[in-house]
Scaffold this motif. Structure first.
Motif, PDB file in Angstrom:
ATOM      1  N   VAL A  41       0.841  -1.207   0.000  1.00  0.00           N
ATOM      2  CA  VAL A  41       0.000   0.000   0.000  1.00  0.00           C
ATOM      3  C   VAL A  41       0.871   1.250   0.000  1.00  0.00           C
ATOM      4  N   PHE A  42       1.899   1.282   0.848  1.00  0.00           N
ATOM      5  CA  PHE A  42       2.811   2.428   0.834  1.00  0.00           C
ATOM      6  C   PHE A  42       3.359   2.640  -0.577  1.00  0.00           C
ATOM      7  N   ASN A  43       3.870   1.569  -1.172  1.00  0.00           N
ATOM      8  CA  ASN A  43       4.489   1.667  -2.496  1.00  0.00           C
ATOM      9  C   ASN A  43       3.496   2.108  -3.562  1.00  0.00           C
ATOM     10  N   ARG A  44       2.293   1.565  -3.523  1.00  0.00           N
ATOM     11  CA  ARG A  44       1.252   1.931  -4.490  1.00  0.00           C
ATOM     12  C   ARG A  44       0.907   3.420  -4.369  1.00  0.00           C
ATOM     13  N   ASN A  45       1.026   3.960  -3.165  1.00  0.00           N
ATOM     14  CA  ASN A  45       0.700   5.367  -2.946  1.00  0.00           C
ATOM     15  C   ASN A  45       1.909   6.294  -3.076  1.00  0.00           C
ATOM     16  N   GLY A  46       2.992   5.784  -3.678  1.00  0.00           N
ATOM     17  CA  GLY A  46       4.140   6.625  -3.989  1.00  0.00           C
ATOM     18  C   GLY A  46       5.139   6.808  -2.861  1.00  0.00           C
ATOM     19  N   TRP A  47       4.966   6.070  -1.770  1.00  0.00           N
ATOM     20  CA  TRP A  47       5.938   6.089  -0.675  1.00  0.00           C
ATOM     21  C   TRP A  47       6.785   4.824  -0.864  1.00  0.00           C
ATOM     22  N   THR A  48       7.972   5.002  -1.420  1.00  0.00           N
ATOM     23  CA  THR A  48       8.789   3.875  -1.853  1.00  0.00           C
ATOM     24  C   THR A  48      10.160   3.914  -1.165  1.00  0.00           C
ATOM     25  N   ASN A  49      11.136   3.250  -1.787  1.00  0.00           N
ATOM     26  CA  ASN A  49      12.443   3.046  -1.164  1.00  0.00           C
ATOM     27  C   ASN A  49      12.223   2.388   0.200  1.00  0.00           C
ATOM     28  N   SER A  50      11.305   1.437   0.219  1.00  0.00           N
ATOM     29  CA  SER A  50      10.877   0.822   1.480  1.00  0.00           C
ATOM     30  C   SER A  50      11.874  -0.213   1.983  1.00  0.00           C
ATOM     31  N   TRP A  51      11.785  -0.462   3.263  1.00  0.00           N
ATOM     32  CA  TRP A  51      12.663  -1.399   3.954  1.00  0.00           C
ATOM     33  C   TRP A  51      11.878  -2.042   5.094  1.00  0.00           C
ATOM     34  N   VAL A  52      12.364  -3.172   5.579  1.00  0.00           N
ATOM     35  CA  VAL A  52      11.768  -3.843   6.734  1.00  0.00           C
ATOM     36  C   VAL A  52      12.884  -4.079   7.742  1.00  0.00           C
ATOM     37  N   ASN A  53      12.677  -3.585   8.974  1.00  0.00           N
ATOM     38  CA  ASN A  53      13.697  -3.742  10.003  1.00  0.00           C
ATOM     39  C   ASN A  53      13.100  -3.305  11.325  1.00  0.00           C
ATOM     40  N   LEU A 139      17.564  23.087  10.094  1.00  0.00           N
ATOM     41  CA  LEU A 139      16.310  23.850  10.013  1.00  0.00           C
ATOM     42  C   LEU A 139      16.035  24.303   8.585  1.00  0.00           C
ATOM     43  N   SER A 140      17.068  24.728   7.888  1.00  0.00           N
ATOM     44  CA  SER A 140      16.923  25.160   6.500  1.00  0.00           C
ATOM     45  C   SER A 140      16.496  23.991   5.611  1.00  0.00           C
ATOM     46  N   GLU A 141      17.120  22.829   5.787  1.00  0.00           N
ATOM     47  CA  GLU A 141      16.760  21.647   4.984  1.00  0.00           C
ATOM     48  C   GLU A 141      15.321  21.214   5.249  1.00  0.00           C
ATOM     49  N   ILE A 142      14.916  21.194   6.521  1.00  0.00           N
ATOM     50  CA  ILE A 142      13.553  20.777   6.879  1.00  0.00           C
ATOM     51  C   ILE A 142      12.527  21.701   6.220  1.00  0.00           C
ATOM     52  N   ALA A 143      12.791  22.997   6.255  1.00  0.00           N
ATOM     53  CA  ALA A 143      11.860  23.975   5.676  1.00  0.00           C
ATOM     54  C   ALA A 143      11.669  23.776   4.178  1.00  0.00           C
ATOM     55  N   ASN A 144      12.649  23.158   3.519  1.00  0.00           N
ATOM     56  CA  ASN A 144      12.569  22.949   2.067  1.00  0.00           C
ATOM     57  C   ASN A 144      11.892  21.641   1.657  1.00  0.00           C
ATOM     58  N   VAL A 145      11.470  20.824   2.607  1.00  0.00           N
ATOM     59  CA  VAL A 145      10.793  19.566   2.273  1.00  0.00           C
ATOM     60  C   VAL A 145       9.306  19.861   2.097  1.00  0.00           C
ATOM     61  N   SER A 146       8.803  19.601   0.914  1.00  0.00           N
ATOM     62  CA  SER A 146       7.408  19.937   0.617  1.00  0.00           C
ATOM     63  C   SER A 146       6.442  18.855   1.106  1.00  0.00           C
ATOM     64  N   VAL A 147       5.182  19.256   1.200  1.00  0.00           N
ATOM     65  CA  VAL A 147       4.121  18.304   1.544  1.00  0.00           C
ATOM     66  C   VAL A 147       4.037  17.292   0.402  1.00  0.00           C
ATOM     67  N   PRO A 148       3.974  16.002   0.706  1.00  0.00           N
ATOM     68  CA  PRO A 148       3.926  14.990  -0.364  1.00  0.00           C
ATOM     69  C   PRO A 148       2.618  15.060  -1.153  1.00  0.00           C
ATOM     70  N   ASP A 149       2.632  14.449  -2.317  1.00  0.00           N
ATOM     71  CA  ASP A 149       1.449  14.435  -3.185  1.00  0.00           C
ATOM     72  C   ASP A 149       0.398  13.442  -2.718  1.00  0.00           C
ATOM     73  N   THR A 150       0.825  12.440  -1.940  1.00  0.00           N
ATOM     74  CA  THR A 150      -0.106  11.393  -1.521  1.00  0.00           C
ATOM     75  C   THR A 150       0.064  11.048  -0.051  1.00  0.00           C
ATOM     76  N   ASP A 151      -1.000  10.547   0.518  1.00  0.00           N
ATOM     77  CA  ASP A 151      -1.013   9.970   1.858  1.00  0.00           C
ATOM     78  C   ASP A 151      -0.498   8.536   1.691  1.00  0.00           C
ATOM     79  N   PRO A 152       0.434   8.065   2.532  1.00  0.00           N
ATOM     80  CA  PRO A 152       0.984   6.727   2.326  1.00  0.00           C
ATOM     81  C   PRO A 152      -0.033   5.605   2.482  1.00  0.00           C
ATOM     82  N   SER A 156      -4.383   9.745  -2.758  1.00  0.00           N
ATOM     83  CA  SER A 156      -4.458  11.147  -3.156  1.00  0.00           C
ATOM     84  C   SER A 156      -5.430  11.999  -2.347  1.00  0.00           C
ATOM     85  N   ASP A 157      -6.255  11.382  -1.517  1.00  0.00           N
ATOM     86  CA  ASP A 157      -7.216  12.169  -0.749  1.00  0.00           C
ATOM     87  C   ASP A 157      -7.241  11.733   0.706  1.00  0.00           C
ATOM     88  N   GLY A 158      -6.073  11.493   1.280  1.00  0.00           N
ATOM     89  CA  GLY A 158      -6.017  10.986   2.647  1.00  0.00           C
ATOM     90  C   GLY A 158      -5.996  12.068   3.701  1.00  0.00           C
TER      91      GLY A 158
END
Length: 169
Positions: A41-53, A139-152, A156-158
């Motif tokens: 589900v994460f991957n289908r919603n565009g949240w990828t580069n996933s790992w299990v640990n 702080l500067s790097e965090i401020a530059n991270v945009s809101v994602p396009d999808t809810d994991p 698209s409407d989460g």
């Protein structure tokens, strides 16, 4: 997928920047019936580069991306937001979304604890520890991270998008 949704806002504590605008969002039990669905589900919603640990047992955060964690087995107590933050007990089927800069650390876990992690658009996370010397840069790097396009979890409407878009403005 039913879920009890809660959110938490954490202030910068001087060591962990957290996120000044975006809250941590928790979907309690959203995958309780089908924890094996978490990663697909994460991957289908565009949240990828996933790992299990697991989750590291020291405070850390990522300044270049948001992170989602889905508990696919066991339980853990995770400290979110730094030493004065919130202790959350997470169990199989829960999902927590950490905005960029949010500190997190595992305090304890069951022997069978396992988590799926992923990032919007497959971003590769950096790893930051408590360090006042990198504070301004973080702080500067965090401020530059945009809101994602999808809810994991919900796409698209989460609920995450509704909360984060409102908070970001």
């Amino acid at each position: 997928m039913n879920s009890n949704i809660s959110s938490f806002q954490f202030k910068d504590d001087g060591e962990i920047p957290n996120n000044a605008k975006l809250p941590v969002v928790v979907y309690a039990g959203v995958f309780a019936d089908n924890p094996n669905d978490i990663e697909p589900v994460f991957n289908r919603n565009g949240w990828t580069n996933s790992w299990v640990n697991g989750v590291f047992d020291y405070h850390h955060y990522h300044t270049n991306t948001h992170e989602v964690l889905g508990i696919n087995s066991g339980t853990a107590v995770v400290l979110i937001g730094g030493e004065q933050g919130e202790q959350l007990e997470l169990k199989t089927g829960d999902v927590i979304v950490l905005p960029a800069g949010t500190g997190h650390k595992r305090l304890k876990q069951s022997p069978d604890f396992s988590v799926v992690g992923a990032y919007p658009d497959g971003k590769s996370p950096n790893l930051k520890k408590r360090d006042p010397d990198v504070r301004a840069e973080s702080l500067s790097e965090i401020a530059n991270v945009s809101v994602p396009d999808t809810d994991p979890v919900f796409g698209s409407d989460g609920p995450l998008l509704h909360q984060w878009k409102a908070a970001a403005n």
